[in-house]
Design a protein around this motif. Sequence first.
Motif, mmCIF file in Angstrom:
data_model
loop_
_atom_site.group_PDB
_atom_site.id
_atom_site.type_symbol
_atom_site.label_atom_id
_atom_site.label_comp_id
_atom_site.label_asym_id
_atom_site.label_seq_id
_atom_site.Cartn_x
_atom_site.Cartn_y
_atom_site.Cartn_z
ATOM 1 N N GLN A 22 0.815 -1.094 -0.022
ATOM 2 C CA GLN A 22 0.001 0.119 -0.046
ATOM 3 C C GLN A 22 0.855 1.155 0.052
ATOM 4 O OE1 GLN A 22 -2.337 -0.857 3.310
ATOM 5 N NE2 GLN A 22 -4.020 -1.644 2.422
ATOM 6 N N THR A 23 2.031 1.567 0.617
ATOM 7 C CA THR A 23 2.796 2.337 0.887
ATOM 8 C C THR A 23 3.418 2.541 -0.462
ATOM 9 O OG1 THR A 23 3.325 1.856 3.126
ATOM 10 C CG2 THR A 23 4.680 3.387 2.239
ATOM 11 N N LEU A 24 4.055 1.514 -0.988
ATOM 12 C CA LEU A 24 4.513 1.622 -2.397
ATOM 13 C C LEU A 24 3.406 2.429 -3.433
ATOM 14 C CD1 LEU A 24 6.835 -1.615 -2.916
ATOM 15 C CD2 LEU A 24 7.397 0.692 -2.779
ATOM 16 N N ARG A 25 2.576 1.968 -3.478
ATOM 17 C CA ARG A 25 1.229 2.461 -4.158
ATOM 18 C C ARG A 25 0.927 3.898 -4.022
ATOM 19 N NH1 ARG A 25 -2.480 -2.639 -3.941
ATOM 20 N NH2 ARG A 25 -1.803 -3.925 -5.653
ATOM 21 N N GLY A 29 1.843 7.025 -6.448
ATOM 22 C CA GLY A 29 0.231 8.064 -6.592
ATOM 23 C C GLY A 29 1.275 9.580 -6.444
ATOM 24 N N ILE A 30 2.160 9.721 -5.332
ATOM 25 C CA ILE A 30 2.757 11.016 -4.971
ATOM 26 C C ILE A 30 3.358 11.342 -6.385
ATOM 27 C CG2 ILE A 30 4.390 12.086 -3.693
ATOM 28 C CD1 ILE A 30 3.143 10.435 -1.435
ATOM 29 N N LEU A 31 4.533 10.533 -6.855
ATOM 30 C CA LEU A 31 5.140 10.804 -8.115
ATOM 31 C C LEU A 31 4.097 11.407 -9.370
ATOM 32 C CD1 LEU A 31 7.967 8.437 -8.249
ATOM 33 C CD2 LEU A 31 7.994 10.597 -7.943
ATOM 34 N N GLU A 32 2.949 10.806 -9.233
ATOM 35 C CA GLU A 32 1.998 11.122 -10.305
ATOM 36 C C GLU A 32 1.401 12.368 -10.253
ATOM 37 O OE1 GLU A 32 -0.714 7.897 -10.645
ATOM 38 O OE2 GLU A 32 0.684 6.597 -11.730
ATOM 39 N N LEU A 33 1.221 12.716 -8.903
ATOM 40 C CA LEU A 33 0.532 14.215 -8.616
ATOM 41 C C LEU A 33 1.820 15.258 -8.813
ATOM 42 C CD1 LEU A 33 -1.088 13.370 -5.249
ATOM 43 C CD2 LEU A 33 -2.135 14.011 -7.454
ATOM 44 N N LEU A 52 0.784 19.665 -2.873
ATOM 45 C CA LEU A 52 0.773 18.166 -2.264
ATOM 46 C C LEU A 52 0.206 17.926 -1.069
ATOM 47 C CD1 LEU A 52 3.435 16.379 -4.344
ATOM 48 C CD2 LEU A 52 1.078 16.207 -4.615
ATOM 49 N N ALA A 53 0.767 18.844 0.076
ATOM 50 C CA ALA A 53 0.505 18.809 1.257
ATOM 51 C C ALA A 53 -0.721 18.825 1.530
ATOM 52 C CB ALA A 53 1.406 19.934 2.069
ATOM 53 N N ALA A 54 -1.574 19.944 0.773
ATOM 54 C CA ALA A 54 -2.793 20.008 1.154
ATOM 55 C C ALA A 54 -3.954 18.960 0.389
ATOM 56 C CB ALA A 54 -3.474 21.314 0.164
ATOM 57 N N ARG A 55 -3.039 18.123 -0.342
ATOM 58 C CA ARG A 55 -4.048 16.853 -1.041
ATOM 59 C C ARG A 55 -3.716 15.755 -0.486
ATOM 60 N NH1 ARG A 55 -3.410 17.286 -7.224
ATOM 61 N NH2 ARG A 55 -5.097 16.209 -7.491
ATOM 62 N N GLY A 101 12.651 3.407 -0.724
ATOM 63 C CA GLY A 101 12.912 4.939 -0.538
ATOM 64 C C GLY A 101 13.745 5.570 -1.639
ATOM 65 N N GLU A 102 14.862 4.982 -2.019
ATOM 66 C CA GLU A 102 15.937 5.371 -2.773
ATOM 67 C C GLU A 102 15.294 5.395 -4.363
ATOM 68 O OE1 GLU A 102 19.139 2.656 -2.512
ATOM 69 O OE2 GLU A 102 19.832 3.548 -0.695
ATOM 70 N N ASN A 103 14.324 4.526 -4.758
ATOM 71 C CA ASN A 103 13.734 4.651 -5.910
ATOM 72 C C ASN A 103 12.905 5.780 -6.088
ATOM 73 O OD1 ASN A 103 15.037 2.206 -6.893
ATOM 74 N ND2 ASN A 103 13.223 1.060 -6.288
ATOM 75 N N PHE A 104 11.936 6.100 -4.704
ATOM 76 C CA PHE A 104 11.158 7.388 -4.852
ATOM 77 C C PHE A 104 12.061 8.580 -4.782
ATOM 78 C CE2 PHE A 104 9.261 10.373 -2.079
ATOM 79 C CZ PHE A 104 7.994 10.683 -2.925
ATOM 80 N N LEU A 105 12.983 8.523 -4.311
ATOM 81 C CA LEU A 105 13.885 9.970 -4.068
ATOM 82 C C LEU A 105 14.755 10.102 -5.347
ATOM 83 C CD1 LEU A 105 14.768 9.773 -0.269
ATOM 84 C CD2 LEU A 105 12.990 11.356 -1.542
ATOM 85 N N ARG A 106 14.889 9.188 -5.965
ATOM 86 C CA ARG A 106 15.745 9.132 -7.246
ATOM 87 C C ARG A 106 15.768 10.283 -8.205
ATOM 88 N NH1 ARG A 106 18.857 4.674 -9.084
ATOM 89 N NH2 ARG A 106 17.674 3.664 -7.585
ATOM 90 N N PHE A 107 14.410 10.772 -8.216
ATOM 91 C CA PHE A 107 14.003 11.754 -9.170
ATOM 92 C C PHE A 107 14.759 13.299 -8.751
ATOM 93 C CE2 PHE A 107 10.439 12.536 -6.096
ATOM 94 C CZ PHE A 107 10.456 13.923 -6.242
#
Length: 164
Positions: A22-25, A29-33, A52-55, A101-107
């Motif tokens: 669920q966290t990976l999903r 979704g955060i990256l898509e936003l 994003l903080a508001a959403r 986490g590294e995959n998420f922060l890679r961008f």
Amino acid sequence: MIISGSLGLGLWYRQQFISRLQTLRELEGILELFMSEIRYGKSTLPECCLHLAARLGEPYAQAFRDVFEEMQENTGAGFSEVFCRHMEECLAALPVKKEDGENFLRFISKSSYADEGMQLRTMEMSRELLAGAIERVERENEEKCRLAVGLGAMSGLLLVIVLL
């Protein structure tokens, strides 16, 4: 009591596997936003954090607010440094592996790109890495969840037999 305790432990492990998925999903979704805010809202990265903080719900909302506020204070730190610090704190409390986490922060390591197109491409690459991890975890989870519950119940039975 021993059987129900062991079964409960197995169910807890099962929930941990499901929570990671669920966290990976959510991270995908955060990256898509983020991509949507940049592509359609023409927002800068700090502005994206405010939107994003508001959403988003907690713990993400607070982390994004903190990033935006620190960037507004103009402490001299770069966006990637501030973002990584706050998001690593946020991710530490979530059921994800370090590589997730590294995959998420890679961008964000490539966020020095002023070009909107390059920012979007690096975010897309991070999103694809997360999508691959999600697919892999989905395949593994079905077996792991059954195994966790089964081993929990069977170990409880074994303990009862041994104690008798």
